[in-house]
Design an enzyme around this catalytic site. Structure first.
Site, PDB file in Angstrom:
ATOM      1  N   ASP A 126       1.262   5.204  -0.782  1.00  0.00           N
ATOM      2  CA  ASP A 126       1.787   5.587  -2.096  1.00  0.00           C
ATOM      3  C   ASP A 126       0.706   6.351  -2.842  1.00  0.00           C
ATOM      4  OD1 ASP A 126       2.892   5.554  -4.748  1.00  0.00           O
ATOM      5  OD2 ASP A 126       3.982   3.717  -4.266  1.00  0.00           O
TER       6      ASP A 126
ATOM      7  N   ARG B 280       1.460   7.503  -6.116  1.00  0.00           N
ATOM      8  CA  ARG B 280       1.897   7.549  -7.511  1.00  0.00           C
ATOM      9  C   ARG B 280       0.816   7.003  -8.442  1.00  0.00           C
ATOM     10  NH1 ARG B 280       7.564   4.557  -6.848  1.00  0.00           N
ATOM     11  NH2 ARG B 280       6.288   3.449  -5.317  1.00  0.00           N
TER      12      ARG B 280
END
Length: 446
Positions: free
Chosen positions: A323, A325
């Site tokens: 990830d 983000r």
């Protein structure tokens, strides 16, 4: 050909760029964010407005459809409802990924604009009607009721909304990622193949407009109630998923979770509270849609099929990371709105929850997606996430190691299409429809 100034030259930003005192509560003292392409000596920020869309502006200029010296006419573009100022605007630990004065540029820097300074808004604040089929379905089912103010009998809901371009204050961004500003600058410079040399050559310029997608805030109810902790606030922070959000792909829970949050926001607003959905352009966990689809292929084609126990490993196999983000920047728009307490947080993500509460915002209730809203093929996603620590609530208490191992998704059927009258996936290896085998309906073979 016109002379092109190189931004690495000392005078490209002027000998003394307009200083930016990032967290000063007075916008005139703070100073404007200037990333003009028209007056090189005026610039005090790295990058360009419009994020990744600045490339399309370049195409328009190259095609002679746009005059590069065009001066925007901002008449009538001011916000249609009020946001702030809030105490959080003066705290870099709360706001460093957007310009809190970005929506009132023409108001607070009007005198600068009259003198010819090219200062652009980085936010736009307006109102709209949303028309979602799920809201009409909720009306028909009796879960929602029209009140003529928040929700119309047609199923349309009335929202206030704001679009925001990212504006990064690099010293604080570096602090949040537990690195030095120098290392942050060098890493971005390297991974953009040297697109922004002034990240290295101009350490005195502290503001960066990154070439990434921004975000949109949707508000149901009165935005001015948001800072009042005694008034109920429902909130979802949602990361873009084009395949599900727009086209209804059933491999994930994104659109169901988004529409569930909207329904809860409407209910809260109808009770006199307020509902917020913040929609980030972070497609594919900020890895991009191409990477996401490559991961889908990897998941579906691996030995044993699309297994919940390998859900995260497949992403790492393709992207090298689960990830990107990195929710350290995510709470900034909440602080921009003046949020200090969320009564209903529509999310199961501990990454989001931790990021929010670590900045001082209180969260009372965490609301999981109802199990009946999870598509069959998305059982892989929800099972993997719950097993690996997502907040499960009471609805997902049965997720254990056995459930993780048993849960598999639909296989690709390249030569045959699934039947219309049975499901090609049930989300569990032990619950496959009698007429189906390995995701292929036997009726199609007749």
């Amino acid at each position: 050909m016109d002379h092109i100034p190189i931004t690495t030259h000392t005078n490209a930003f002027g000998v003394d760029p307009v200083p930016v005192l990032w967290s000063h509560p007075n916008p005139e003292v703070r100073g404007p964010i200037i990333s003009t392409v028209r007056h090189a000596a005026q610039r005090n920020a790295i990058g360009a407005h419009q994020g990744s869309y600045c490339i399309y502006t370049g195409l328009a200029v190259a095609a002679k459809k746009l005059d590069p010296d065009y001066v925007p006419n901002f008449k009538g573009t001011s916000p249609v409802f009020k946001i702030g100022p809030h105490p959080s605007w003066a705290d870099p630990k709360k706001i460093a990924a957007l310009d809190p004065f970005g929506h009132v540029t023409t108001e607070v820097y009007g005198d600068w604009l009259k003198k010819g300074w090219d200062i652009r808004p980085t936010m736009a604040v307006t109102k709209a009607h949303l028309d979602l089929p799920e809201c009409r379905e909720a009306l028909a089912a009796g879960r929602l009721k029209a009140d003529g103010k928040i929700l119309m009998p047609s199923g349309q809901s009335i929202v206030s909304k704001a679009a925001i371009e990212p504006v990064w204050y690099l010293p604080e961004i570096a602090r949040r990622f537990e690195t030095t500003e120098s290392n942050l600058r060098r890493s971005i410079f390297r991974m953009t193949n040297g697109m922004y040399p002034e990240l290295i050559t101009r350490p005195d310029i502290k503001v960066f407009l990154p070439p990434i997608g921004g975000l949109t805030i949707y508000i149901w109810g009165d935005p001015e109630t948001i800072p009042d902790e005694n008034i109920e606030l429902t909130c979802r922070v949602h990361d873009e998923c084009n395949g599900s959000d727009v086209f209804g792909s059933d491999i994930c829970t994104c659109r169901p979770y988004l529409t569930h949050a909207i329904e809860e926001c409407i209910k809260t607003a109808q009770k006199g509270g307020c509902g917020i959905v913040i929609y980030f352009r972070k497609e594919g966990r900020s890895l991009g849609e191409v990477t996401k689809y490559l991961v889908y292929n990897s998941r579906k084609r691996q030995e044993g099929g699309d297994r919940a126990e390998r859900y995260f490993e497949c992403t790492e196999q393709v992207a090298g990371v689960q990830d990107t983000r990195f929710q350290a920047l995510m709470p900034d728009p909440l602080h921009f709105l003046g949020v200090t307490k969320i009564h209903n947080f529509i999310s199961m993500s501990d990454m989001k929850y931790d990021a929010i509460v670590n900045t001082g915002i209180k969260v009372v209730n965490r609301v999981e997606i109802p199990p009946e809203m999870v598509p069959a093929d998305a059982q892989v996603e929800i099972t993997a996430k719950v097993f690996h620590g997502y907040n499960a609530g009471k609805a997902y208490q049965d997720v254990d190691a056995d459930k993780l191992k048993q849960t598999v998704g639909r296989e690709y059927t390249l030569d045959e299409e699934p039947s219309d009258d049975c499901s090609s996936s049930t989300g569990s290896a032990e619950e496959e429809s009698p007429c189906c085998k390995n995701g292929v309906c036997s009726k199609n073979k007749e």
